[in-house]
Design an enzyme around this catalytic site. Structure first.
Site, short mmCIF file in Angstrom:
data_model
loop_
_atom_site.label_atom_id
_atom_site.label_comp_id
_atom_site.label_asym_id
_atom_site.label_seq_id
_atom_site.Cartn_x
_atom_site.Cartn_y
_atom_site.Cartn_z
N ASN A 40 13.06 -4.17 -16.23
CA ASN A 40 14.41 -4.16 -16.82
C ASN A 40 14.82 -5.49 -17.47
O ASN A 40 15.99 -5.68 -17.80
CB ASN A 40 15.46 -3.75 -15.78
CG ASN A 40 15.50 -4.71 -14.59
OD1 ASN A 40 14.75 -5.69 -14.56
ND2 ASN A 40 16.38 -4.44 -13.63
N ASP A 66 15.14 -8.55 -16.34
CA ASP A 66 15.92 -9.59 -15.63
C ASP A 66 15.04 -10.75 -15.15
O ASP A 66 15.51 -11.66 -14.48
CB ASP A 66 16.71 -8.99 -14.47
CG ASP A 66 15.82 -8.45 -13.35
OD1 ASP A 66 14.58 -8.45 -13.52
OD2 ASP A 66 16.36 -8.04 -12.30
N ASP A 103 9.76 -5.58 -10.23
CA ASP A 103 10.53 -4.58 -9.48
C ASP A 103 9.68 -3.32 -9.23
O ASP A 103 8.53 -3.22 -9.69
CB ASP A 103 11.83 -4.22 -10.22
CG ASP A 103 11.59 -3.92 -11.69
OD1 ASP A 103 10.64 -3.19 -12.00
OD2 ASP A 103 12.35 -4.44 -12.54
N ASP A 105 4.84 -4.32 4.16
CA ASP A 105 4.81 -5.55 4.94
C ASP A 105 5.84 -5.44 6.06
O ASP A 105 7.01 -5.14 5.81
CB ASP A 105 5.17 -6.73 4.03
CG ASP A 105 4.30 -7.95 4.31
OD1 ASP A 105 4.15 -8.28 5.50
OD2 ASP A 105 3.79 -8.56 3.36
N ASP A 150 3.30 -9.33 9.28
CA ASP A 150 3.47 -10.77 9.07
C ASP A 150 3.50 -11.52 10.41
O ASP A 150 4.19 -11.10 11.35
CB ASP A 150 4.80 -10.98 8.32
CG ASP A 150 4.99 -12.41 7.87
OD1 ASP A 150 4.16 -12.89 7.08
OD2 ASP A 150 5.96 -13.04 8.32
N GLU A 175 -1.42 -10.30 10.53
CA GLU A 175 -1.68 -11.68 10.11
C GLU A 175 -1.93 -12.50 11.37
O GLU A 175 -1.03 -12.68 12.18
CB GLU A 175 -0.48 -12.23 9.32
CG GLU A 175 -0.74 -13.59 8.74
CD GLU A 175 0.47 -14.17 8.01
OE1 GLU A 175 0.26 -15.08 7.19
OE2 GLU A 175 1.60 -13.75 8.27
N HIS A 217 -0.81 -14.07 -1.33
CA HIS A 217 0.44 -14.68 -1.80
C HIS A 217 0.70 -16.06 -1.21
O HIS A 217 1.58 -16.77 -1.68
CB HIS A 217 1.61 -13.75 -1.46
CG HIS A 217 1.83 -13.60 0.01
ND1 HIS A 217 0.92 -12.93 0.83
CD2 HIS A 217 2.82 -14.04 0.84
CE1 HIS A 217 1.35 -12.97 2.09
NE2 HIS A 217 2.49 -13.63 2.12
N ASP A 218 -0.05 -16.45 -0.16
CA ASP A 218 0.13 -17.75 0.49
C ASP A 218 -1.00 -18.72 0.17
O ASP A 218 -1.04 -19.82 0.72
CB ASP A 218 0.18 -17.58 2.02
CG ASP A 218 1.52 -17.05 2.50
OD1 ASP A 218 2.54 -17.23 1.80
OD2 ASP A 218 1.56 -16.43 3.59
#
Length: 560
Positions: free
Chosen positions: A24, A26, A30, A99, A200, A257, A330-331
Site C-alpha cells: 500500500n 506506506d 505487510d 513466531d 522465540d 530458539e 533476521h538476527d
C-alpha cells in the site's frame, strides 16, 4: 530407519514481514504484500513459511514486543488479511508457521498495564517483580540489549525483570494462570489453521527463583545471567505441559530458539520421545569469532572450528533428535557476506557453494528471504542509517562509553549487525527494488539493480535456480533427508567435506570455502567419476588422487 515426518522433508523460508513486500505504499511490508508474492515462493519450491511476528506491537523491537497476541499490527493489515494470506498459501501447498514470543510481552500489553497498577492486582504475578536490594536493582543481571535487566517502577516502588528492552517485561512462567493464557492463545491460532510455531528465546522462560548475582567478566558492568536464565530449572516441565495441552492436538512443526542450548540440551528439547519440540536452533556456528566485545567483530571465523560445530551437532543428534540448518536469519548478517565472498567476482559462485554445503546436511534447512538471490550485507556510511535497537544500544555502550571508536564500531556493525538482514527484499531494478512505491522504513541496499528476483527467476544459471534445484533434489531423494552424516577431512583448513549414507546409497559432498584452487583427495572409494547431483561448475577436473577444486567450488557425488 527413523520415523518419517513432513517437517523433516520440508524446506522452510523465513519472511521478515516489515521488509518483504509493501502493498500500500506506506514503506512498510505487510500481509497483502506477502500474499502477492506467494507465487514466487511456490516457484522456488519451499514447503513452509516461518513468519516473523505480525501481532499488534508498539514496535520497540520490530514486533518482538507484543501488545496483543490475537490481533495484527496495524501497519501489516488486519486479521482478515492474515486469513486470506493463510488460505492462499494453503491453496498453493505452503504451510505457515508463526513466531511465538512468550518469554516477554510488550509493556503496553493489557496484562502489564494491569500488573503495574498495584501489588494486589490480579495480573501482578503475570510478570516478575522484585523489591530493591540495598536501594538498587534486585541483582546485577545485564539485559541482552545492554544495560540492567531490571527497570524501576515508581507506582509500586519495585523493579520488573526485562531480559531484553525495558519495553519487553519478562512473563512469569511460574504462574499457572499465565501459562494457561499462553496455551489458550496458541490453541486459538491453531484453530485458525496455522501449521506450527517458531518459539522465540523459548529456552529462557524458566528463571532460577533465587535470582542470584551473575559473574562479572572483564570490564563489563553487569553480571552474566545466562546460568540462571538459559535452560532454567522448570523449562522442560513447561514445554511438556505445552505439548500435552496444545502442540499434540495439531499436526504442527515446532522449532525453539535455543539460546545457550548445547547438544545435550537439544536432546531433551527435541528428543524423539521427549514430547516437547520438533527441533531447536543452535547458535554455536553463528557465534564463532566473538571477541572481548561480545558479538561485535569483523565476522571472521575459523573453518575447522565451523566444521567441528556442525559435526558435533550432526553426530550428537543422529537417531535421537532432529537438527535445524541455517546460515542466516533476521538476527544475523547475510550468509554470503559472512561465510562466503560477496565480491562481484565470487558472490554467485560462493552463494551456491554455501547453499550446497548446508542443504545436504541432515536436518531441516531454513532459507532467509533474499538468501536465494545472494543478497549481501550493506556497507552503511553512518549510524543514522540503522534502525535496530540492539545496534543503537551497542553504539551507546561502546562508542558512548569510550570503549570503541566510531569507525571500528561501524565496521563491526556493517559486518555483523542485525539490520543487514532487514534492508528490504530486492524484487526488481525499479525504485526501492520494487519493495514499495513509498519511502521504505529502512533504506534499500544500493546493489539492488544487479541483485534482484526479476533478474534471476528465469535465468537457469542464477542463484535462485540453484536453490530451486536443491529443493527439488531434497523432495526427490530420501538420502538427502534421512541419510546418516559423516564428516570428512575435518582438519582441512579450506574444504568442508562430508558423506551421507542411506542403505546402499551414498553421497560425497565437497565444498571449497576459499578463492584458492587446490587438489583434494576423495575418500570412501569415491573417484570423481560418479554421478554429480549438483555443482556450481559445469565439469569435474580430475587429478591422480582425486579432484581439482576451483574457487568456491561445490560438488555432490552420488553412487548406489
Amino acid at each position: 530407519m527413523e520415523e518419517k515426518k513432513w517437517w523433516k522433508e520440508a524446506v522452510v523460508y523465513q519472511i521478515y514481514p516489515r521488509s518483504f513486500m509493501d502493498s500500500n505504499g506506506d514503506g512498510v511490508g505487510d500481509l497483502r504484500g506477502i500474499k502477492s508474492r506467494l507465487s514466487y515462493l511456490k516457484l522456488l519450491g519451499i514447503d513452509v513459511i516461518w513468519l516473523s511476528p505480525v501481532y499488534q506491537s508498539p514496535n520497540d523491537d520490530n514486533g518482538y514486543d507484543i501488545s496483543d497476541y490475537r490481533d495484527i499490527m496495524t501497519e501489516f493489515g488486519t486479521i482478515e488479511d492474515f486469513d486470506e494470506m493463510l488460505a492462499e498459501a494453503h491453496k498453493l501447498g505452503i504451510k505457515i508457521v508463526m513466531d511465538l514470543v512468550v518469554n516477554h510481552s510488550s509493556d503496553e500489553h493489557r496484562w502489564f498495564v494491569e500488573s503495574r497498577k498495584s501489588k494486589d492486582n490480579p495480573y501482578r504475578d503475570y510478570y516478575i517483580w522484585r523489591e530493591a536490594r540495598d536501594g538498587k536493582e534486585p541483582n546485577n543481571w545485564g539485559s541482552c540489549f545492554g544495560g540492567s535487566a531490571w527497570e524501576y517502577d515508581q507506582t509500586t516502588d519495585m523493579y520488573y525483570l526485562h531480559m531484553f528492552s525495558k519495553k519487553q517485561p519478562d512473563l512469569n512462567w511460574e504462574n499457572p494462570k499465565l501459562r494457561q493464557e499462553v496455551y489458550d492463545m496458541m490453541t486459538w491460532w491453531g484453530e485458525r489453521g496455522i501449521d506450527g510455531f517458531r518459539m522465540d528465546v523459548i529456552t529462557m522462560i524458566s528463571k532460577d527463583q533465587r535470582f542470584p548475582d551473575g559473574v562479572v567478566r572483564g570490564n563489563e558492568k553487569f553480571g552474566d545471567s545466562s546460568p540462571y536464565v538459559n535452560n532454567g530449572p522448570r523449562v522442560h516441565e513447561y514445554l511438556k505441559e505445552m505439548n500435552e495441552k496444545v502442540i499434540s492436538r495439531f499436526d504442527w512443526m515446532t522449532v525453539g530458539e535455543g539460546a545457550g542450548a548445547g547438544v545435550e540440551d537439544a536432546k531433551r528439547y527435541a528428543g524423539t520421545n521427549e514430547n516437547e519440540l520438533d527441533m531447536i536452533f543452535t547458535f554455536e556456528h553463528v557465534n564463532l569469532g566473538q571477541t572481548q566485545y561480545g558479538k561485535w567483530s569483523d565476522g571472521s571465523f575459523d573453518l575447522v572450528e565451523l566444521k567441528k560445530v556442525f559435526q558435533k551437532w550432526e553426530d550428537g543428534l543422529e537417531g535421537v533428535a532432529w537438527n535445524s540448518l541455517y546460515w542466516d536469519n533476521h538476527d544475523q548478517p547475510r550468509a554470503v557476506s559472512r561465510f562466503g565472498n560477496d565480491s562481484e567476482e565470487y558472490r554467485e559462485i560462493s552463494a551456491k557453494m554455501l547453499a550446497t554445503c548446508l542443504h545436504f546436511m541432515k536436518g531441516t534447512p531454513y532459507i532467509y528471504q533474499g538468501e536465494e538471490l545472494g543478497m549481501t550485507n550493506r556497507k552503511c556510511r553512518d549510524f543514522s542509517e540503522f534502525r535496530d535497537i540492539e545496534i543503537k544500544n551497542a553504539y551507546r555502550d561502546f562508542v558512548g562509553g569510550g570503549i570503541l571508536d566510531e569507525e571500528t564500531m561501524l565496521k563491526f556493525v556493517n559486518a555483523i549487525g542485525r539490520d543487514n538482514a532487514r534492508f528490504p527484499m530486492h524484487w526488481d531494478d525499479s525504485d526501492n527494488a520494487g519493495f514499495t512505491t513509498g519511502t521504505p522504513w529502512i533504506s534499500v541496499n544500493e546493489n539492488y539493480k544487479k541483485i534482484n528476483a526479476a533478474a534471476q527467476v528465469n535465468d537457469p544459471d542464477s542463484i535462485f535456480s540453484y536453490y530451486k534445484k536443491l529443493i527439488e533434489l531434497r523432495h526427490q531423494m530420501e538420502i538427502i533427508v534421512y541419510g546418516v552424516y559423516k564428516s570428512k577431512a575435518i582438519e582441512h583448513p579450506d574444504v568442508f567435506a562430508y558423506t551421507r549414507t542411506l542403505g546402499d546409497e551414498k553421497l560425497f559432498v565437497v565444498c571449497n570455502f576459499r578463492e584458492q584452487e587446490m587438489d583434494f583427495t576423495l575418500e570412501d572409494g569415491f573417484t570423481g567419476d560418479e554421478k554429480v547431483l549438483i555443482s556450481n561448475y559445469d565439469d569435474v577436473v580430475k587429478t591422480e588422487n582425486g579432484i581439482y577444486l576451483r574457487p568456491y567450488e561445490a560438488k555432490v557425488f552420488y553412487r548406489k
